[in-house]
Enzyme design. Structure first.
Site, short mmCIF file in Angstrom:
data_model
loop_
_atom_site.label_atom_id
_atom_site.label_comp_id
_atom_site.label_asym_id
_atom_site.label_seq_id
_atom_site.Cartn_x
_atom_site.Cartn_y
_atom_site.Cartn_z
N HIS A 125 0.83 -1.21 0.00
CA HIS A 125 0.00 0.00 0.00
C HIS A 125 0.87 1.26 0.00
O HIS A 125 1.94 1.29 0.58
CB HIS A 125 -0.92 0.02 1.22
CG HIS A 125 -2.01 -1.01 1.16
ND1 HIS A 125 -3.08 -0.89 0.31
CD2 HIS A 125 -2.17 -2.18 1.81
CE1 HIS A 125 -3.88 -1.92 0.45
NE2 HIS A 125 -3.34 -2.74 1.35
N ARG A 192 19.52 -10.23 6.52
CA ARG A 192 20.90 -9.87 6.16
C ARG A 192 21.66 -11.17 5.88
O ARG A 192 21.25 -12.26 6.28
CB ARG A 192 21.57 -9.07 7.27
CG ARG A 192 21.63 -9.82 8.59
CD ARG A 192 22.22 -8.97 9.70
NE ARG A 192 22.24 -9.69 10.97
CZ ARG A 192 23.19 -10.52 11.35
NH1 ARG A 192 24.23 -10.76 10.53
NH2 ARG A 192 23.15 -11.13 12.51
#
Length: 229
Positions: A125, A192
């Site tokens: 959104h 990560r």
């Protein structure tokens, strides 16, 4: 006690019958509504949501668990759905309660396994109009790609615009965005790099520790006999 046992047996037998009868497999009416539904592929009963099935293409030998959402478009009558909005390759596994929500393109390669409760979407959104409800601000469509042989752990979230390479491990609970290289292990929120494959060395961690290359389904030593440092 005998009545309770009898009722329990009847309920379980009925559920097993529903489980078999409700499964979506090649040749069923539900499977015929898909863009493609490969041999040996099945979707467990009950499903959560199936929407835009003409735009969903499933390869062969793929197992999709119960309560899964496979969705393309913004609604069942969306006239703008793409021809191949959601593509899943051969021999995949999609765990229970996963949600794959496509608007433009989600492509998943062969031999990709998902844990349970994984969420993948190619749009989000917007928020920049201060006067319009967030739910009515549609974000850009950004394709998602997951390379063959990868494993996506329990509860992971794959965000719009993400490309995950081949034979990647995404740790449980991770939130993945951006580019993930082949033969890596990633984890965290945001995800990560935790470990990568260095040819001739092994699987190298971010602190320099090395795990050996192992071969086969149960991790036999490789032909070099390499042992981790």
């Amino acid at each position: 006690m005998g009545i309770k046992r009898l009722l329990n047996r009847g309920v379980l037998a009925g559920w097993r019958w529903l489980d078999r009868a409700g499964e979506i497999t090649p040749g069923t009416r539900a499977a015929a509504g898909f863009g493609a539904f490969g041999a040996g592929t099945s979707i467990g009963f009950p499903v959560a949501t199936l929407m835009g099935t003409p735009s969903i293409h499933l390869g062969s030998g793929t197992l999709i668990g119960r309560h899964v959402t496979l969705s393309v478009g913004y609604g069942p009558d969306d006239p703008g759905i793409p021809e191949r909005g959601l593509v899943i390759g051969d021999r995949g596994v999609i765990g229970a309660r996963c949600s794959l929500v496509a608007h433009a393109s989600i492509e998943i390669g062969d031999d990709v396994w998902f844990g349970q409760d994984v969420f993948v979407c190619d749009a989000s959104h917007g928020y920049q109009d201060p006067d319009l409800p967030i739910g009515e601000q549609f974000g850009a469509h950004r394709p998602v790609r997951i390379g063959s042989g990868s494993w996506i752990g329990h509860g992971a979230i794959v965000l719009p615009g993400t490309t995950i390479g081949r034979n990647v491990v995404v740790a449980a609970g991770s939130v993945v965005r951006g580019e993930v290289a082949d033969h890596t292990v990633v984890g965290g929120a945001p995800a990560r790099l935790l470990r990568h494959l260095e040819p001739g060395v092994g699987w190298v961690g971010t602190r320099g520790d090395v795990r050996p290359v192992l071969r086969g389904h149960f991790g036999g030593a490789d032909e070099t006999g390499f042992v981790s440092a």
